[in-house]
Design a protein around this motif. Structure first.
Motif, mmCIF file in Angstrom:
data_model
loop_
_atom_site.group_PDB
_atom_site.id
_atom_site.type_symbol
_atom_site.label_atom_id
_atom_site.label_comp_id
_atom_site.label_asym_id
_atom_site.label_seq_id
_atom_site.Cartn_x
_atom_site.Cartn_y
_atom_site.Cartn_z
ATOM 1 N N GLU A 16 -4.297 -12.278 -5.668
ATOM 2 C CA GLU A 16 -5.527 -11.660 -6.159
ATOM 3 C C GLU A 16 -5.774 -10.310 -5.510
ATOM 4 O OE1 GLU A 16 -8.595 -14.732 -6.058
ATOM 5 O OE2 GLU A 16 -9.910 -13.200 -6.952
ATOM 6 N N ASP A 17 -5.529 -10.240 -4.187
ATOM 7 C CA ASP A 17 -5.775 -9.010 -3.445
ATOM 8 C C ASP A 17 -4.844 -7.892 -3.856
ATOM 9 O OD1 ASP A 17 -6.558 -10.326 -0.134
ATOM 10 O OD2 ASP A 17 -7.818 -9.770 -1.853
ATOM 11 N N VAL A 18 -3.591 -8.221 -3.987
ATOM 12 C CA VAL A 18 -2.569 -7.172 -3.973
ATOM 13 C C VAL A 18 -1.859 -6.954 -5.312
ATOM 14 C CG1 VAL A 18 -0.411 -6.484 -2.862
ATOM 15 C CG2 VAL A 18 -2.165 -7.597 -1.533
ATOM 16 N N ALA A 19 -1.796 -8.030 -6.130
ATOM 17 C CA ALA A 19 -0.967 -7.898 -7.328
ATOM 18 C C ALA A 19 -1.603 -7.000 -8.365
ATOM 19 C CB ALA A 19 -0.706 -9.268 -7.924
ATOM 20 N N ASP A 20 -0.769 -6.190 -9.017
ATOM 21 C CA ASP A 20 -1.231 -5.438 -10.174
ATOM 22 C C ASP A 20 -1.155 -6.329 -11.398
ATOM 23 O OD1 ASP A 20 0.575 -2.754 -8.745
ATOM 24 O OD2 ASP A 20 -1.611 -2.937 -8.843
ATOM 25 N N ARG A 21 -0.192 -7.236 -11.341
ATOM 26 C CA ARG A 21 0.023 -8.119 -12.485
ATOM 27 C C ARG A 21 0.559 -9.437 -11.980
ATOM 28 N NH1 ARG A 21 4.295 -7.625 -16.442
ATOM 29 N NH2 ARG A 21 4.953 -5.853 -15.199
ATOM 30 N N GLU B 66 -7.611 -11.875 -14.862
ATOM 31 C CA GLU B 66 -7.494 -12.581 -16.135
ATOM 32 C C GLU B 66 -6.833 -13.930 -15.944
ATOM 33 O OE1 GLU B 66 -6.609 -8.365 -18.399
ATOM 34 O OE2 GLU B 66 -5.148 -10.003 -18.484
ATOM 35 N N ILE B 67 -5.696 -13.915 -15.247
ATOM 36 C CA ILE B 67 -4.919 -15.149 -15.130
ATOM 37 C C ILE B 67 -5.693 -16.215 -14.369
ATOM 38 C CG2 ILE B 67 -2.837 -16.165 -14.160
ATOM 39 C CD1 ILE B 67 -2.113 -14.565 -16.492
ATOM 40 N N PHE B 68 -6.289 -15.806 -13.258
ATOM 41 C CA PHE B 68 -6.911 -16.814 -12.406
ATOM 42 C C PHE B 68 -8.214 -17.346 -12.994
ATOM 43 C CE2 PHE B 68 -3.611 -16.404 -9.747
ATOM 44 C CZ PHE B 68 -3.588 -15.379 -8.811
ATOM 45 N N TYR B 69 -9.022 -16.496 -13.653
ATOM 46 C CA TYR B 69 -10.336 -16.944 -14.088
ATOM 47 C C TYR B 69 -10.445 -17.152 -15.584
ATOM 48 C CZ TYR B 69 -11.208 -15.746 -9.290
ATOM 49 O OH TYR B 69 -11.126 -15.689 -7.929
ATOM 50 N N LYS B 70 -9.541 -16.506 -16.330
ATOM 51 C CA LYS B 70 -9.607 -16.703 -17.776
ATOM 52 C C LYS B 70 -8.217 -16.980 -18.347
ATOM 53 C CE LYS B 70 -12.041 -12.768 -17.817
ATOM 54 N NZ LYS B 70 -12.342 -11.472 -18.420
ATOM 55 N N PRO B 71 -7.566 -18.046 -17.805
ATOM 56 C CA PRO B 71 -6.201 -18.305 -18.315
ATOM 57 C C PRO B 71 -6.232 -18.708 -19.771
ATOM 58 C CG PRO B 71 -6.937 -20.132 -16.953
ATOM 59 C CD PRO B 71 -7.995 -19.089 -16.851
ATOM 60 N N LYS B 72 -5.282 -18.219 -20.525
ATOM 61 C CA LYS B 72 -5.287 -18.504 -21.962
ATOM 62 C C LYS B 72 -4.557 -19.798 -22.264
ATOM 63 C CE LYS B 72 -5.318 -13.662 -23.467
ATOM 64 N NZ LYS B 72 -4.298 -12.960 -22.645
ATOM 65 N N GLU B 73 -3.515 -20.089 -21.452
ATOM 66 C CA GLU B 73 -2.674 -21.234 -21.777
ATOM 67 C C GLU B 73 -3.113 -22.485 -21.023
ATOM 68 O OE1 GLU B 73 -0.137 -21.248 -23.944
ATOM 69 O OE2 GLU B 73 -0.543 -19.154 -24.482
ATOM 70 N N LYS C 233 0.814 -1.215 0.000
ATOM 71 C CA LYS C 233 0.000 0.000 0.000
ATOM 72 C C LYS C 233 0.844 1.260 0.000
ATOM 73 C CE LYS C 233 -4.536 -1.226 1.805
ATOM 74 N NZ LYS C 233 -4.371 -2.530 2.486
ATOM 75 N N THR C 234 2.107 1.166 0.424
ATOM 76 C CA THR C 234 2.938 2.371 0.440
ATOM 77 C C THR C 234 3.378 2.765 -0.959
ATOM 78 O OG1 THR C 234 5.009 1.155 0.683
ATOM 79 C CG2 THR C 234 3.866 1.785 2.705
ATOM 80 N N GLY C 235 3.047 1.923 -1.931
ATOM 81 C CA GLY C 235 3.330 2.304 -3.308
ATOM 82 C C GLY C 235 4.700 1.903 -3.806
ATOM 83 N N ILE C 236 5.412 1.096 -3.030
ATOM 84 C CA ILE C 236 6.750 0.729 -3.456
ATOM 85 C C ILE C 236 6.668 -0.409 -4.476
ATOM 86 C CG2 ILE C 236 7.109 -0.965 -1.611
ATOM 87 C CD1 ILE C 236 9.988 0.043 -1.443
ATOM 88 N N THR C 237 7.602 -0.450 -5.379
ATOM 89 C CA THR C 237 7.633 -1.523 -6.378
ATOM 90 C C THR C 237 7.984 -2.830 -5.700
ATOM 91 O OG1 THR C 237 8.612 0.141 -7.823
ATOM 92 C CG2 THR C 237 8.514 -2.118 -8.653
ATOM 93 N N MET C 238 7.242 -3.893 -6.009
ATOM 94 C CA MET C 238 7.494 -5.187 -5.380
ATOM 95 C C MET C 238 7.429 -6.310 -6.388
ATOM 96 S SD MET C 238 5.213 -4.621 -1.892
ATOM 97 C CE MET C 238 4.722 -6.301 -1.807
ATOM 98 N N ILE C 239 8.349 -7.256 -6.276
ATOM 99 C CA ILE C 239 8.251 -8.489 -7.060
ATOM 100 C C ILE C 239 8.165 -9.628 -6.047
ATOM 101 C CG2 ILE C 239 9.277 -9.923 -8.841
ATOM 102 C CD1 ILE C 239 10.910 -7.605 -9.764
ATOM 103 N N VAL C 240 7.052 -10.353 -6.097
ATOM 104 C CA VAL C 240 6.828 -11.378 -5.073
ATOM 105 C C VAL C 240 6.703 -12.747 -5.720
ATOM 106 C CG1 VAL C 240 5.359 -12.083 -3.152
ATOM 107 C CG2 VAL C 240 5.552 -9.657 -3.756
ATOM 108 N N VAL C 241 7.580 -13.647 -5.321
ATOM 109 C CA VAL C 241 7.445 -15.047 -5.746
ATOM 110 C C VAL C 241 6.661 -15.751 -4.650
ATOM 111 C CG1 VAL C 241 8.689 -17.211 -6.092
ATOM 112 C CG2 VAL C 241 9.542 -15.100 -7.120
ATOM 113 N N THR C 242 5.511 -16.332 -4.998
ATOM 114 C CA THR C 242 4.707 -16.929 -3.932
ATOM 115 C C THR C 242 3.763 -17.983 -4.478
ATOM 116 O OG1 THR C 242 3.187 -16.464 -2.118
ATOM 117 C CG2 THR C 242 2.856 -15.228 -4.132
ATOM 118 N N HIS C 243 3.182 -18.784 -3.541
ATOM 119 C CA HIS C 243 2.132 -19.724 -3.903
ATOM 120 C C HIS C 243 0.774 -19.194 -3.469
ATOM 121 C CE1 HIS C 243 4.971 -22.761 -4.951
ATOM 122 N NE2 HIS C 243 5.453 -22.891 -3.739
ATOM 123 N N GLU C 244 0.803 -18.099 -2.680
ATOM 124 C CA GLU C 244 -0.449 -17.663 -2.054
ATOM 125 C C GLU C 244 -1.345 -16.940 -3.058
ATOM 126 O OE1 GLU C 244 -1.425 -18.297 1.033
ATOM 127 O OE2 GLU C 244 0.395 -19.442 1.479
#
Lengths: 236, 237, 250
Positions: free
Chosen positions: C203-208, C225-232, C187-198
């Protein structure tokens, strides 16, 4: 370089020096043999925490570990004839002053090993988790059986690396015995040097022999440890 | 039993007078060897090319050389070569004025550095790799990570071994007596030269060494108590 | 503001990254998902050079770094401008909580002890660990340690924070509180790259969300898109294997 070190003299001197190696090995063999027996004794007594004896043994171990071996050898050499001289003369007819100095050297090392190895054995035995003995009792084995069949073999594995390091240490400590007049590697090197006026080659020969044999012993123990633990070796 | 308490006492006083020689030799050697040994171990841990291989071979072989042999050997080399080397380096001090204890320092520092380096190598194995990564991840370079994160965590691991090394060093320092340095043992024997009875001298020497050794054990015990507080785990909720 | 192009990495014969390119904009929270062995952790660790990629380029702010022959200066630069949160917390075992957070501030950013302490305490307050500032890591639970790890990274105010499976080593009861803290950071607006299984966190937090498998990026897009309409197909398979926390089929 002729004045410093001569390859010729070295080649000449080397066989003479190494011919005294058996003296060192003899000392190592007998000291380790009797020292190990003494150590087992000491370890067992300490483990059972026999009241007065444990305290005395603690003092003995502290003394052996805290004083230099050379000093111990000298105390043995001068002290034993003084303290036990009359006893031995009257009881066995042996004049302790006539004994070969090597005997006193070995006595000092044996007493030393009783302390050092005693602590190694005690440590190894206590390192075996209590649950091992409990398991033994739980299937009906007696205390002695459990100790011999369950604890001892596991303690043995733990102790071996330390025993090896200690043995190599004893071998290296034989470098002191020439100070009591024993003609070992260094003793031989010294007499050759005194006679010929060139000591460097003899000392270099002794140094190389010590290094080579120590590496040999190290390698042997690594092999033993490997065999015992089926491939895994713990470096001490 | 012919043990003269009065000559024992004389020897004891004489031994104590030379205790500082032994203590100084032991202490300085130990500190210097700690630094050198740590450097060697760190070089080997990071597998720095050329140096690690040289040290690996050297340390492994050198540990096979007994201190007494080293002392006699270096001493004879020193005495033989001194005149020529002094000429080359324009040193005017005659060999008779060089204190043989220098050779003692050299021998003991070389040997102790080797054994300390082996202990430190072992301690490296006890440090979780993530500690290195954590240091790097906040931007600490190698040197700072080593000095601020890794080495401090090695201290509790190394303490028992270092204590043993120090006592071993104390006993090894006795051997400089072979090259005419007066230390505790030879100091204790000085009075004996008059009386031909050496036993009291050696017993006095043993006592002084023993006392110093006990002192080291006390220091070691206190050190162990005060380090590694952070290792004690508390039941977590 | 971070752009990785053509990253390749092999461990011996095993090709772990087979030409991966990703782009993360300022202020974005990007989650990388994927099965074990997909290379996602290796990719993350290449950014701050905890792993050394074999080839590829990285564009960070205005710097261009070549993975094949990175300059020591550049490696140090990346480590000083990124924060890293470890799966196993990675706290300095011999330092207290407060000392852990202050370490980088004093030693790397050369702040005064006083200033560093102020910053550190403020951040610890935000993650809820101020009370334990004089405790040692061994005295804390996994969740608590992880919060300190996050504080340590955040305190240095990096341009981007990298999270390596921050909750995977935690007991299930502790995962929630840690995720809350990570959300707070996001929420502080900092750039984050998160590797996770959660997934629900993603869904809550990711922009992408980026989905990786077998060393390549398979698909990326908004979480919805990814979770409900995955293309692959591969994405679909992976998702079906992970049961979302809130899905409860009666």
């Amino acid at each position: 370089m002729e004045n410093y070190f001569s390859i010729e003299r070295f080649i000449h001197v080397f066989p003479k020096v190494i011919s005294s190696l058996p003296v060192n090995l003899h000392i190592v063999f007998w000291s380790m043999l009797l020292g190990t027996l003494l150590a087992v004794f000491v370890a067992v007594l300490r483990l059972h925490r026999v009241p007065v004896v444990s305290g005395l043994l603690g003092l003995y171990i502290s003394f052996m570990r805290g004083t230099p071996l050379l000093v111990q050898m000298m105390i043995a050499f001068y002290g034993i004839p003084i303290v036990l001289g009359t006893v031995f003369l009257n009881l066995f007819g042996i004049n302790l002053n006539r004994l070969e100095p090597v005997i006193f050297v070995e006595i000092a090392i044996i007493l030393n090993e009783g302390a050092f190895l005693g602590e190694i054995f005690r440590g190894a035995i206590t390192s075996v988790p209590a649950v091992q003995s409990e398991a033994g009792y739980s299937i009906g084995m007696t205390g002695a059986q459990t100790f011999v069949r369950i604890v001892l073999p596991q303690a043995f594995k733990v102790a071996i690396p330390h025993y090896g390091v200690d043995l190599i240490g004893v071998f290296q400590n034989t470098s002191l015995v020439f100070m009591l007049g024993v003609v070992d590697l260094l003793g031989r090197a010294k007499t050759i040097g005194a006679a010929s006026g060139h000591t460097i080659e003899g000392y270099v020969a002794a140094a190389l022999i010590y290094i080579a044999f120590s590496l040999l012993l190290k390698g042997t123990f690594l092999l033993i440890e490997k065999k015992l633990s089926g491939g895994e070796v713990k470096l001490v | 039993m012919s043990f003269s308490v009065s000559s024992f006492w004389e020897s004891l006083v004489s031994a104590l007078a030379y205790a500082p020689v032994t203590i100084k030799l032991t202490a300085i050697t130990f500190v210097v060897s700690l630094v050198l040994g740590t450097i060697i171990a760190t070089i080997r841990y990071y597998k720095i090319p050329v140096l690690s291989q040289i040290f690996a071979v050297f340390v492994t072989a050198y540990l096979g050389l007994p201190t007494m042999v080293a002392i006699l050997l270096y001493n004879i080399i020193f005495m033989t070569c001194y005149a020529d080397v002094a000429n080359v380096l324009h040193i005017t001090v005659p060999i008779s004025e060089v204190d043989p204890i220098i050779i003692g320092y050299f021998v003991l520092i070389l040997g102790t550095s080797c054994s300390v380096s082996e202990s430190v190598r072992g301690a490296f194995r006890g440090i979780d790799k993530v500690q290195f990564e954590a240091g790097y991840s906040i931007g600490l370079g190698k040197f700072k990570t080593l000095t601020r994160v890794i080495y401090p965590q090695m201290v509790p691991i190394l303490l028992p071994g270092l204590q043993n090394s120090l006592i071993g060093l104390l006993k090894a320092s006795n051997l400089v007596s072979a090259i005419s340095v007066i230390e505790i043992m030879t100091g204790a024997l000085l009075p004996s030269l008059l009386y031909y009875s050496y036993l009291e001298g050696y017993v006095a020497a043993a006592l002084v060494y023993w006392l110093i050794g006990i002192g080291i054990e006390v220091i070691g015990y206190l050190a162990e108590k005060n380090s590694g507080k952070y290792l004690k785990q508390v039941a977590t909720g | 503001m971070i752009e990785l192009t053509g990253v390749k990495k092999s461990f011996g014969k095993l090709e772990v990254l087979k030409d991966v390119s990703i782009k993360v904009d300022d202020g974005e929270v990007v989650v990388i998902l994927g099965p074990s062995g997909s290379g996602k952790t290796t990719l993350l660790r290449s950014i701050n050079f905890l792993e050394k990629a074999d080839s590829g380029t990285m564009k960070f702010s205005d710097k261009i770094i070549n993975f094949k022959n990175p300059k020591k200066k550049d490696i140090l630069y990346m480590r000083r401008h990124t924060g890293f949160v470890f799966q196993n917390y990675g706290l300095f075992a011999h330092k207290t909580v407060l000392q852990n957070v202050m370490e980088g501030l004093v030693q790397v950013q050369k702040k005064s002890k006083h200033e560093a302490q102020q910053i550190a305490e403020e951040v610890l307050q935000n993650v809820g660990m101020l009370e334990k500032k004089d405790s040692y890591p061994s005295q804390l639970s996994g969740g608590q340690q992880q919060r300190v790890g996050i504080a340590r990274a955040v305190a240095l105010k990096p341009e981007v924070i990298l999270f390596d499976e921050p909750t995977s080593a935690l007991d299930p009861e502790l995962v929630g509180e840690t995720l809350e803290v990570i959300k707070k950071v996001a929420k502080t607006g900092i750039t984050m790259i998160v590797v996770t299984h959660e997934m629900s966190f993603a869904e809550d937090v990711a922009d992408r969300v980026i989905f990786m498998d077998g060393g390549v990026v398979v698909e990326e897009g908004k979480p919805g898109e990814i979770f409900y309409k995955p293309k692959e197909e591969r994405t679909r398979q992976f998702l079906s294997r992970i049961i979302p926390q809130d899905a409860y089929v009666i």
